[in-house]
Design a protein around this motif. Structure first.
Motif, PDB file in Angstrom:
ATOM      1  N   ASN A   1     -14.685   2.533  64.652  1.00 25.17           N
ATOM      2  CA  ASN A   1     -15.316   3.392  63.646  1.00 25.17           C
ATOM      3  C   ASN A   1     -16.674   2.862  63.195  1.00 25.17           C
ATOM      4  O   ASN A   1     -17.419   3.567  62.516  1.00 25.17           O
ATOM      5  CB  ASN A   1     -14.423   3.549  62.420  1.00 25.17           C
ATOM      6  N   CYS A   2     -17.014   1.624  63.552  1.00 27.12           N
ATOM      7  CA  CYS A   2     -18.254   0.998  63.093  1.00 27.12           C
ATOM      8  C   CYS A   2     -19.472   1.804  63.543  1.00 27.12           C
ATOM      9  O   CYS A   2     -19.595   2.175  64.716  1.00 27.12           O
ATOM     10  CB  CYS A   2     -18.347  -0.426  63.629  1.00 27.12           C
ATOM     11  N   ILE A   3     -20.376   2.057  62.590  1.00 25.16           N
ATOM     12  CA  ILE A   3     -21.619   2.778  62.882  1.00 25.16           C
ATOM     13  C   ILE A   3     -22.827   1.846  62.886  1.00 25.16           C
ATOM     14  O   ILE A   3     -23.955   2.295  63.043  1.00 25.16           O
ATOM     15  CB  ILE A   3     -21.846   3.936  61.887  1.00 25.16           C
TER      16      ILE A   3
ATOM     17  N   THR B   1     -17.096   3.521  56.772  1.00 24.43           N
ATOM     18  CA  THR B   1     -16.246   4.171  57.769  1.00 24.43           C
ATOM     19  C   THR B   1     -14.869   3.509  57.895  1.00 24.43           C
ATOM     20  O   THR B   1     -14.125   3.813  58.823  1.00 24.43           O
ATOM     21  CB  THR B   1     -16.920   4.183  59.159  1.00 24.43           C
TER      22      THR B   1
ATOM     23  N   ALA C   1     -14.102   0.607  58.931  1.00 21.91           N
ATOM     24  CA  ALA C   1     -14.023   0.009  60.260  1.00 21.91           C
ATOM     25  C   ALA C   1     -13.503  -1.422  60.236  1.00 21.91           C
ATOM     26  O   ALA C   1     -13.168  -1.961  61.286  1.00 21.91           O
ATOM     27  CB  ALA C   1     -15.400   0.041  60.917  1.00 21.91           C
TER      28      ALA C   1
END
Length: 61
Positions: free
Chosen positions: A8-10, A54, A56
């Motif tokens: 999920n890391c952006i 997010t 993450a």
């Protein structure tokens, strides 16, 4: 404690700003957690996990 940064890391870098000793940015532009989380970093790691936009960061005790 262990920490893992999931898919999920952006790559926003918030975690590295909160706890640069435990998190780093990879060449792919996303965050990763170091293999060893020292006890003195645990509060900042938890703060980073709770602040992640997010969700993450997965933390286990």
């Amino acid at each position: 404690m262990t920490a893992h940064v999931n898919e999920n890391c952006i790559g926003c870098g918030l975690c590295t700003g909160i706890c640069p000793t435990a998190f780093l940015m990879t060449d792919e532009g996303v965050a990763a957690a170091r293999d060893e989380i020292l006890p003195e970093w645990e509060g900042q790691v938890q703060e980073a996990a709770e602040s992640c936009p997010t969700s993450a960061i997965e933390v286990s005790h």
